[in-house]
Design a protein around this motif. Sequence first.
Motif, PDB file in Angstrom:
ATOM      1  N   GLY A 170       2.336   2.184  -3.330  1.00 47.50           N
ATOM      2  CA  GLY A 170       1.429   2.540  -4.422  1.00 47.50           C
ATOM      3  C   GLY A 170       1.046   1.374  -5.309  1.00 47.50           C
ATOM      4  O   GLY A 170       0.825   1.544  -6.511  1.00 47.50           O
ATOM      5  N   TRP A 171       0.927   0.188  -4.721  1.00 48.30           N
ATOM      6  CA  TRP A 171       0.648  -1.030  -5.484  1.00 48.30           C
ATOM      7  C   TRP A 171      -0.832  -1.241  -5.752  1.00 48.30           C
ATOM      8  O   TRP A 171      -1.197  -2.003  -6.640  1.00 48.30           O
ATOM      9  CB  TRP A 171       1.204  -2.220  -4.695  1.00 48.30           C
ATOM     10  N   PHE A 172      -1.699  -0.551  -5.000  1.00 50.07           N
ATOM     11  CA  PHE A 172      -3.135  -0.817  -5.057  1.00 50.07           C
ATOM     12  C   PHE A 172      -3.925   0.298  -5.747  1.00 50.07           C
ATOM     13  O   PHE A 172      -3.657   1.483  -5.547  1.00 50.07           O
ATOM     14  CB  PHE A 172      -3.709  -1.005  -3.660  1.00 50.07           C
ATOM     15  N   LEU A 173      -4.924  -0.111  -6.517  1.00 49.55           N
ATOM     16  CA  LEU A 173      -5.897   0.818  -7.084  1.00 49.55           C
ATOM     17  C   LEU A 173      -6.943   1.195  -6.051  1.00 49.55           C
ATOM     18  O   LEU A 173      -7.410   2.334  -6.001  1.00 49.55           O
ATOM     19  CB  LEU A 173      -6.575   0.168  -8.300  1.00 49.55           C
ATOM     20  N   GLU A 174      -7.334   0.246  -5.211  1.00 46.56           N
ATOM     21  CA  GLU A 174      -8.287   0.483  -4.128  1.00 46.56           C
ATOM     22  C   GLU A 174      -8.027  -0.552  -3.052  1.00 46.56           C
ATOM     23  O   GLU A 174      -7.486  -1.629  -3.315  1.00 46.56           O
ATOM     24  CB  GLU A 174      -9.744   0.398  -4.607  1.00 46.56           C
ATOM     25  N   THR A 175      -8.412  -0.217  -1.827  1.00 46.82           N
ATOM     26  CA  THR A 175      -8.330  -1.161  -0.720  1.00 46.82           C
ATOM     27  C   THR A 175      -9.567  -1.012   0.153  1.00 46.82           C
ATOM     28  O   THR A 175     -10.247   0.016   0.134  1.00 46.82           O
ATOM     29  CB  THR A 175      -7.081  -0.939   0.157  1.00 46.82           C
ATOM     30  N   ALA A 176      -9.831  -2.050   0.926  1.00 48.26           N
ATOM     31  CA  ALA A 176     -10.956  -2.008   1.869  1.00 48.26           C
ATOM     32  C   ALA A 176     -10.679  -2.988   2.995  1.00 48.26           C
ATOM     33  O   ALA A 176      -9.973  -3.987   2.808  1.00 48.26           O
ATOM     34  CB  ALA A 176     -12.266  -2.358   1.167  1.00 48.26           C
ATOM     35  N   SER A 177     -11.230  -2.694   4.150  1.00 48.34           N
ATOM     36  CA  SER A 177     -11.198  -3.621   5.282  1.00 48.34           C
ATOM     37  C   SER A 177     -12.599  -4.191   5.427  1.00 48.34           C
ATOM     38  O   SER A 177     -13.547  -3.461   5.731  1.00 48.34           O
ATOM     39  CB  SER A 177     -10.786  -2.896   6.564  1.00 48.34           C
ATOM     40  N   VAL A 178     -12.713  -5.489   5.176  1.00 50.83           N
ATOM     41  CA  VAL A 178     -14.024  -6.142   5.124  1.00 50.83           C
ATOM     42  C   VAL A 178     -13.950  -7.469   5.864  1.00 50.83           C
ATOM     43  O   VAL A 178     -13.013  -8.252   5.665  1.00 50.83           O
ATOM     44  CB  VAL A 178     -14.458  -6.398   3.662  1.00 50.83           C
ATOM     45  N   TYR A 179     -14.956  -7.725   6.700  1.00 52.96           N
ATOM     46  CA  TYR A 179     -15.065  -8.993   7.420  1.00 52.96           C
ATOM     47  C   TYR A 179     -13.802  -9.291   8.238  1.00 52.96           C
ATOM     48  O   TYR A 179     -13.400 -10.447   8.401  1.00 52.96           O
ATOM     49  CB  TYR A 179     -15.319 -10.162   6.460  1.00 52.96           C
ATOM     50  N   GLY A 180     -13.149  -8.249   8.730  1.00 54.37           N
ATOM     51  CA  GLY A 180     -11.970  -8.443   9.551  1.00 54.37           C
ATOM     52  C   GLY A 180     -10.692  -8.683   8.777  1.00 54.37           C
ATOM     53  O   GLY A 180      -9.652  -8.999   9.377  1.00 54.37           O
ATOM     54  N   ARG A 181     -10.730  -8.541   7.448  1.00 60.00           N
ATOM     55  CA  ARG A 181      -9.535  -8.712   6.617  1.00 60.00           C
ATOM     56  C   ARG A 181      -9.355  -7.508   5.711  1.00 60.00           C
ATOM     57  O   ARG A 181     -10.255  -6.700   5.534  1.00 60.00           O
ATOM     58  CB  ARG A 181      -9.649  -9.979   5.757  1.00 60.00           C
ATOM     59  N   ARG A 182      -8.169  -7.411   5.099  1.00 58.50           N
ATOM     60  CA  ARG A 182      -7.888  -6.331   4.160  1.00 58.50           C
ATOM     61  C   ARG A 182      -7.886  -6.890   2.739  1.00 58.50           C
ATOM     62  O   ARG A 182      -7.355  -7.976   2.483  1.00 58.50           O
ATOM     63  CB  ARG A 182      -6.535  -5.683   4.481  1.00 58.50           C
ATOM     64  N   TYR A 183      -8.497  -6.133   1.857  1.00 58.64           N
ATOM     65  CA  TYR A 183      -8.609  -6.511   0.458  1.00 58.64           C
ATOM     66  C   TYR A 183      -8.075  -5.379  -0.396  1.00 58.64           C
ATOM     67  O   TYR A 183      -8.185  -4.203  -0.021  1.00 58.64           O
ATOM     68  CB  TYR A 183     -10.079  -6.759   0.072  1.00 58.64           C
ATOM     69  N   GLY A 184      -7.543  -5.705  -1.569  1.00 54.79           N
ATOM     70  CA  GLY A 184      -7.065  -4.659  -2.456  1.00 54.79           C
ATOM     71  C   GLY A 184      -6.917  -5.150  -3.886  1.00 54.79           C
ATOM     72  O   GLY A 184      -6.747  -6.352  -4.130  1.00 54.79           O
ATOM     73  N   THR A 185      -6.963  -4.209  -4.818  1.00 57.01           N
ATOM     74  CA  THR A 185      -6.788  -4.511  -6.234  1.00 57.01           C
ATOM     75  C   THR A 185      -5.437  -3.992  -6.693  1.00 57.01           C
ATOM     76  O   THR A 185      -5.204  -2.773  -6.678  1.00 57.01           O
ATOM     77  CB  THR A 185      -7.886  -3.846  -7.079  1.00 57.01           C
ATOM     78  N   LEU A 202       0.838  -1.202   0.000  1.00 58.38           N
ATOM     79  CA  LEU A 202       0.000   0.000   0.000  1.00 58.38           C
ATOM     80  C   LEU A 202       0.870   1.248   0.000  1.00 58.38           C
ATOM     81  O   LEU A 202       0.634   2.192  -0.770  1.00 58.38           O
ATOM     82  CB  LEU A 202      -0.922  -0.019   1.227  1.00 58.38           C
ATOM     83  N   VAL A 203       1.882   1.282   0.848  1.00 57.94           N
ATOM     84  CA  VAL A 203       2.802   2.419   0.915  1.00 57.94           C
ATOM     85  C   VAL A 203       3.506   2.628  -0.430  1.00 57.94           C
ATOM     86  O   VAL A 203       3.759   3.766  -0.849  1.00 57.94           O
ATOM     87  CB  VAL A 203       3.838   2.207   2.045  1.00 57.94           C
ATOM     88  N   VAL A 223      -4.053   4.198  -4.769  1.00 57.50           N
ATOM     89  CA  VAL A 223      -4.504   4.736  -3.491  1.00 57.50           C
ATOM     90  C   VAL A 223      -3.335   4.614  -2.526  1.00 57.50           C
ATOM     91  O   VAL A 223      -2.566   3.649  -2.560  1.00 57.50           O
ATOM     92  CB  VAL A 223      -5.748   3.966  -2.995  1.00 57.50           C
ATOM     93  N   LEU A 224      -3.174   5.601  -1.646  1.00 57.25           N
ATOM     94  CA  LEU A 224      -2.061   5.644  -0.700  1.00 57.25           C
ATOM     95  C   LEU A 224      -2.583   5.706   0.721  1.00 57.25           C
ATOM     96  O   LEU A 224      -3.743   6.073   0.956  1.00 57.25           O
ATOM     97  CB  LEU A 224      -1.159   6.848  -1.008  1.00 57.25           C
ATOM     98  N   PRO A 225      -1.769   5.343   1.697  1.00 58.22           N
ATOM     99  CA  PRO A 225      -2.221   5.387   3.100  1.00 58.22           C
ATOM    100  C   PRO A 225      -2.636   6.794   3.500  1.00 58.22           C
ATOM    101  O   PRO A 225      -2.072   7.788   3.028  1.00 58.22           O
ATOM    102  CB  PRO A 225      -0.994   4.935   3.892  1.00 58.22           C
ATOM    103  N   VAL A 226      -3.628   6.874   4.360  1.00 59.23           N
ATOM    104  CA  VAL A 226      -4.056   8.167   4.890  1.00 59.23           C
ATOM    105  C   VAL A 226      -3.042   8.636   5.905  1.00 59.23           C
ATOM    106  O   VAL A 226      -2.631   7.891   6.803  1.00 59.23           O
ATOM    107  CB  VAL A 226      -5.454   8.042   5.540  1.00 59.23           C
TER     108      VAL A 226
END
Length: 214
Positions: free
Chosen positions: A74-89, A71-72, A210-213
């Motif tokens: 710049g590998w992901f187009l989008e990320t989300a935290s869902v069902y207790g896990r992290r997902y990303g494209t 994530l740092v 997407v980058l870390p906040v």
Amino acid sequence: MPPATDSPRSGLLFLVTAPSGAGKDSVIGVLRDRGADLSFAITALTREPREGERDGIDHFFLSDAEFEQRLVNGWFLETASVYGRRYGTPIHQVRVPLLAGQDVMLRLDVQGARELKQRYPGVIAIFVEPPSPEEAERRMRSRATESPQEIERRIAAMHEYELSFAQEADFRVVNATGDLERVANRVWEIVTSVRRTPKRTAVAADLTPVLPVE
């Protein structure tokens, strides 16, 4: 200076999303098995592979530390935290084939689909609906791939925000039990119909990681 535009050959981005138990993975599996003329993007997530799953083919399976580092970077187009896990494209899974003129189909959770649709209105969002919330819950419990606690989280997410995405998606397809081939046919009809649309909106040149906040 005019804004950057896609080349005429730049592909279209189709998002396929759904609540747990609606069957989006099964629908996409049918299209892949048929050899559909699409590039299927592979997503990343922070869990161990399930039986039969292969890293780099079904998903990229990452540790939390690996996910954060990518994530740092710049590998992901989008990320989300869902069902207790992290997902990303991974952005290269989408941008590279689009710029090569291939249409891309991306399966992702509702959070990710909502984020991408807001950032890039030109993407085509297809929402796969279960015939009812009760049937989605039955499917989740019968497949026995999640713990009881995770199933409860998924059911809560379905009621709290996932089902409402049906109103935001470009297309809605109900996946009735035992009707998978028809559902896959309908999704493919949507793809071919959009391809014939005179004013097709390509998004490849606009995609940014997407980058870390801070």
